[in-house]
Design an enzyme around this catalytic site. Structure first.
Site, PDB file in Angstrom:
ATOM      1  N   ASP A 181       6.730  -9.276   0.378  1.00 38.82           N
ATOM      2  CA  ASP A 181       5.760 -10.294   0.683  1.00 38.82           C
ATOM      3  C   ASP A 181       5.854 -11.854   0.090  1.00 38.82           C
ATOM      4  O   ASP A 181       5.223 -12.835   0.592  1.00 38.82           O
ATOM      5  CB  ASP A 181       4.582 -10.031   0.170  1.00 38.82           C
ATOM      6  CG  ASP A 181       3.482  -9.198   1.023  1.00 38.82           C
ATOM      7  OD1 ASP A 181       3.628  -9.307   2.246  1.00 38.82           O
ATOM      8  OD2 ASP A 181       2.641  -8.408   0.681  1.00 38.82           O
TER       9      ASP A 181
HETATM   10  C1  GLC Z   1       3.257  -5.331  -2.678  1.00 38.82           C
HETATM   11  C2  GLC Z   1       2.535  -5.311  -1.469  1.00 38.82           C
HETATM   12  C3  GLC Z   1       3.509  -4.733  -0.342  1.00 38.82           C
HETATM   13  C4  GLC Z   1       4.662  -5.374  -0.212  1.00 38.82           C
HETATM   14  C5  GLC Z   1       5.333  -5.439  -1.703  1.00 38.82           C
HETATM   15  C6  GLC Z   1       6.556  -6.399  -1.779  1.00 38.82           C
HETATM   16  O1  GLC Z   1       3.357  -3.905  -3.071  1.00 38.82           O
HETATM   17  O2  GLC Z   1       1.236  -4.682  -1.510  1.00 38.82           O
HETATM   18  O3  GLC Z   1       2.754  -4.854   1.007  1.00 38.82           O
HETATM   19  O4  GLC Z   1       5.714  -4.734   0.475  1.00 38.82           O
HETATM   20  O5  GLC Z   1       4.191  -5.787  -2.724  1.00 38.82           O
HETATM   21  O6  GLC Z   1       6.272  -7.450  -1.781  1.00 38.82           O
END
Ligand code: GLC
Length: 801
Positions: free
Chosen positions: A492
């Site tokens: 993300d």
């Molecule tokens: C958090 C978010 C998830 C994402 C991960 C890596 O766990 O909830 O959706 O894939 O971060 O960024």
């Protein structure tokens, strides 16, 4: 320092030191009604949505010593005054003679002994009723009769959990409390925001006569609010003030008097915290839980629920730490994570409109398939209804209103408004669901696509939804022929300008296509199977043509076509997550598959788990995104992001390396950290989302426990890949990949209603491959245990070699 131990026969973790380095929590109830309680008795409770209907006020940023949401005082008459005790330790902070907090499945139980008293409190939400029960028992362990008062307290929040913190005029002007007196001294103390006085009324009540009550925080603390939770002014007087608040900071405090408690005598009071429209509609249910027999039955029913939940997979391996996780704690966490997505924890505060995440919840469903496939299907249907007609998906949705949002992408006007991976996860989830259940009717269900409130909605079968998902990515490629990133992919925190391509999305798309090919072959649709096979082949070619960096795979191309995650990159050279996924998608074969995972092992493995990338970014870079807001070694900037570790376990098993798969499993197993809490700090009975990596001065420190994709994937890695019990359309495939040192293992796996009692022997000490397989005494060629019809129990014996 010791903070506690696993009580395996009772499936509990027992905290023995109330001063853990962070709060250690447990979940009670579900998103329909429930929340979490910490080991010092504090807790947050909500109904259906922690943002739009929150009941208790819990502020994780407060010092650990504070009262937070709920607490309990026990006081004993001594001469003209009183001696105060806190069975939860907080907020009085007086050490008890003995103190235990038992973190159980859906309940937490405290046992505390003070001079002359033993207090036991069990908190839980009944399986079939929306209320928090606190079952409080007080025993007089002294030689004299004692007058004991029990004073449970809750602190309310405004139902709009964010407004509570952003508007300190409107909120207190609207908050009110009323006492409804009932026969026999019983009392229901209500609390509501004025606009909801006939629709959403919180209440605190119990099964005993209430001697006095308080509903105003300032009056309870005393001294114009300068009194403290540690020593509240109101508890110095014989009774509480019986004040019904017309505004302000509302609490609910009940004083229950156990007069003349004889030596050895135990008395019991059960409180209820709930929410109702009005008393008339709730009365019967309140009365139901004023019977202690019904309270006992509710707790027994909860235990039965969990017994049934855990039954489908029970294992006995040479590793007690693995057994502990697979049999109890990992499936429990998977279920909790499925219920709450990333909405409400100590770290994800459920304020604002985050809601349930499409990507997260799709993966969470995979973690409950053997145990609660029906609940997985229910959530999958909701998720599919937030998929856009174009095939991509709303990133998040609010469970109460089913309103979707585009997540963090809203904050950057010039960036894509979809995430390149979201919609692809549900393809995998659905196929895994079908393999687990054989419920092919689900594919024919009509589910609407997402549309803004009030707009007309297009509808399609579940199968059409899946085809639109891969269809979207098929038509959304960048200049190298790889899928576009969108606002982000699984990671993300890397948000590149529009036009960037993602190798992670390429692999996830490949894995989805592989599943669809198998599905269409199984459904007898050769044309569709061939079409998707051809899409898979063509993406495989693009990936292999443009994304191999020599020793590992690149991670992205930015909008200008420059690679990221290459040995030539100025900053981070190796990103982990697309390496194992290249093995899962089948795009990496032979030497490249082995080589990329060897690079991961060489460059990313630490004694605390595999880190996400190497080396870390060393300064903030708005062109890269959130990853660079973290210092080196934290979270997505070179931290150990545990969600990705099971992907490496799975890849290792696909490559036949059972020793490595187990090493990766063991090194993140929280139960093995029980003796290292000073370093790790968080709960040893659930997986965390992250541990600080070796580029950080506090290497080994864990954070963001409970709600993490680590739960679903580690569970899958253990039962489907290491122990190798892999559901397939035509049966249960048995393909373990275990440490060579293991002599074998035993497992019970309930699959499509049949209990398979599996014994795997490993006399030749290999990691993978079966020499023989026998099912109910008959030899079977290959490794597929065919579907058993008309049987309840099937004995399976497999010999590896
Ligand atoms: C958090 C978010 C998830 C994402 C991960 C890596 O766990 O909830 O959706 O894939 O971060 O960024």
């Amino acid at each position: 320092m010791d903070y506690g131990f696993f009580d395996n026969p009772n499936k509990e973790y027992v905290i023995t030191n109330p001063k853990t380095p962070t709060k250690w929590i447990n979940y009670i109830g579900t998103l329909a009604f429930g929340g979490f309680v910490d080991h010092n008795g504090g807790g947050v409770i909500c109904k259906q949505d922690p943002y739009l209907n929150r009941i208790t006020k819990y502020i994780p940023q407060l010092p650990s010593s504070s009262m937070n949401g709920e607490t309990l005082y026990v006081r004993v008459k001594q001469g003209q005054g009183y001696r105060l005790h806190a069975p939860f330790f907080s907020p009085i902070l007086e050490p008890a003679e003995k103190w235990e907090c038992r973190v159980g499945l859906g309940y937490t139980r405290w046992q505390a002994r003070f001079a002359g008293l033993a207090v036991e409190v069990t908190v839980f939400v009944p399986f079939d009723s929306q209320r928090v029960l606190r079952d409080i028992r007080v025993t007089n362990t002294s030689a004299q009769a004692q007058d004991v008062d029990v004073i449970p307290v809750v602190e309310y929040t405004h139902f709009d959990a964010l407004k509570q913190f952003t508007n300190a005029d409107w909120v207190p002007q609207t908050m009110q409390s009323r006492a409804i007196k009932q026969d026999g001294g019983r009392l229901v103390l209500t609390q509501y925001a004025f606009m909801h006085k006939d629709s959403m009324v919180n209440y605190l009540t119990c099964d005993q006569p209430v001697a006095s009550f308080e509903s105003d925080r300032q009056k309870f603390l005393g001294d114009n609010g300068y009194g403290t939770w540690q020593d509240p002014g109101a508890l110095k007087a014989a009774g509480l003030s019986n004040y019904e608040a017309n505004r302000g900071d509302n609490i609910g405090a009940l004083l229950i008097a156990f007069k003349g408690l004889k030596p050895g005598e135990t008395r019991r009071v059960v409180t209820q915290l709930g929410q109702m429209k009005d008393l008339a509609s709730e009365k019967a249910e309140i009365e139901r839980f004023r019977s202690t027999a019904n309270v006992d039955k509710a707790l027994a029913d909860l235990a039965k629920f969990w017994e049934g939940y855990l039954a489908p997979i029970q294992v006995e391996t040479p590793s007690p730490d693995l057994d502990n996780m697979v049999n109890v704690h990992n499936p429990r966490q998977s279920y909790i994570t499925k219920n709450w997505s990333r909405y409400l924890s100590l770290y994800q505060l459920g304020l604002g409109d985050r809601g349930l995440g499409f990507r997260d919840s799709s993966q969470d469903c995979m973690g409950i398939l053997p145990n609660k496939p029906g609940e997985a299907r229910e959530l999958m249907e909701k998720l599919l209804s937030t998929q856009n007609p174009s095939g991509n998906a709303m990133h998040q949705f609010n469970p109460l209103t089913m309103e979707g949002s585009t997540g963090d992408s809203r904050e950057m006007a010039d960036r894509p408004k979809y995430y390149g991976d979201d919609h692809l996860w549900i393809v995998l989830t659905t196929c895994y669901y079908l393999k687990e259940t054989g419920d092919f009717d689900f594919l024919k269900w009509q589910v609407p696509f997402y549309a803004k409130k009030g707009a007309a909605r297009e509808s399609g079968t579940v199968l059409e939804h899946l085809e639109r998902a891969v269809g979207f990515t098929h038509g959304d490629l960048g200049q190298h022929g790889l899928p576009l990133l969108g606002f982000a992919d699984w990671n993300d925190t890397i948000n590149l300008r529009a036009g960037a391509e993602s190798l992670f999305n390429a692999n996830l798309y490949g894995a989805g296509l592989k599943e669809l090919v198998e599905l269409f072959r199984h459904l007898g649709d050769a044309a569709k199977a061939d079409q998707y096979q051809q899409w898979w082949q063509s993406m495989k070619k693009s990936v292999n043509d443009v994304a191999w960096d020599g020793e590992w795979w690149l991670r992205y191309f930015d909008a200008d076509g420059r690679p990221m995650g290459s040995h030539a990159s100025p900053t981070t050279k190796l990103f982990m997550e697309c390496q194992p996924w290249s093995v899962l998608s089948g795009f990496a074969e032979g030497e490249r598959a082995r080589q990329c995972m060897d690079s991961v092992h060489a460059k990313l493995n630490t004694r605390n788990g595999l880190k996400l990338s190497w080396p870390s970014f060393t300064q903030y870079d708005p062109n890269v995104g959130g990853a660079t807001t973290y210092p080196p070694g934290a979270k997505e900037n070179g931290g150990i992001f545990l969600h990705t570790n099971p992907w490496c376990m799975i890849a290792a098993t696909l490559l036949g390396n059972g020793d490595r798969a187990y090493q990766y499993y063991d090194q993140i197993n929280p139960s093995t950290r029980n003796g290292r809490i000073e370093e790790y700090e968080i709960e040893p009975y659930v997986y965390a989302q992250n541990i600080l990596g070796d580029e950080h001065p506090q290497f080994g420190l864990g954070r963001n426990s409970w709600l993490s994709g680590t739960a679903t994937w580690t569970y899958q890695a253990a039962h489907k890949y290491i122990l190798g019990m892999l559901p397939d359309y035509d049966g249960l495939r048995l393909d373990p990949c275990i440490p060579k040192a293991w002599n074998g293992f035993k497992a019970k796996r309930v699959f499509r209603g049949v209990e398979y009692r599996i014994t795997v022997q490993n006399p030749g000490h290999v990691s993978k491959g079966l020499k023989s397989l026998s099912v109910d005494g008959k030899a079977v060629a290959g490794n597929l245990i065919p579907l058993a019809s008309g049987k309840k129990v099937v004995e399976v014996l497999a010999v590896m070699g």
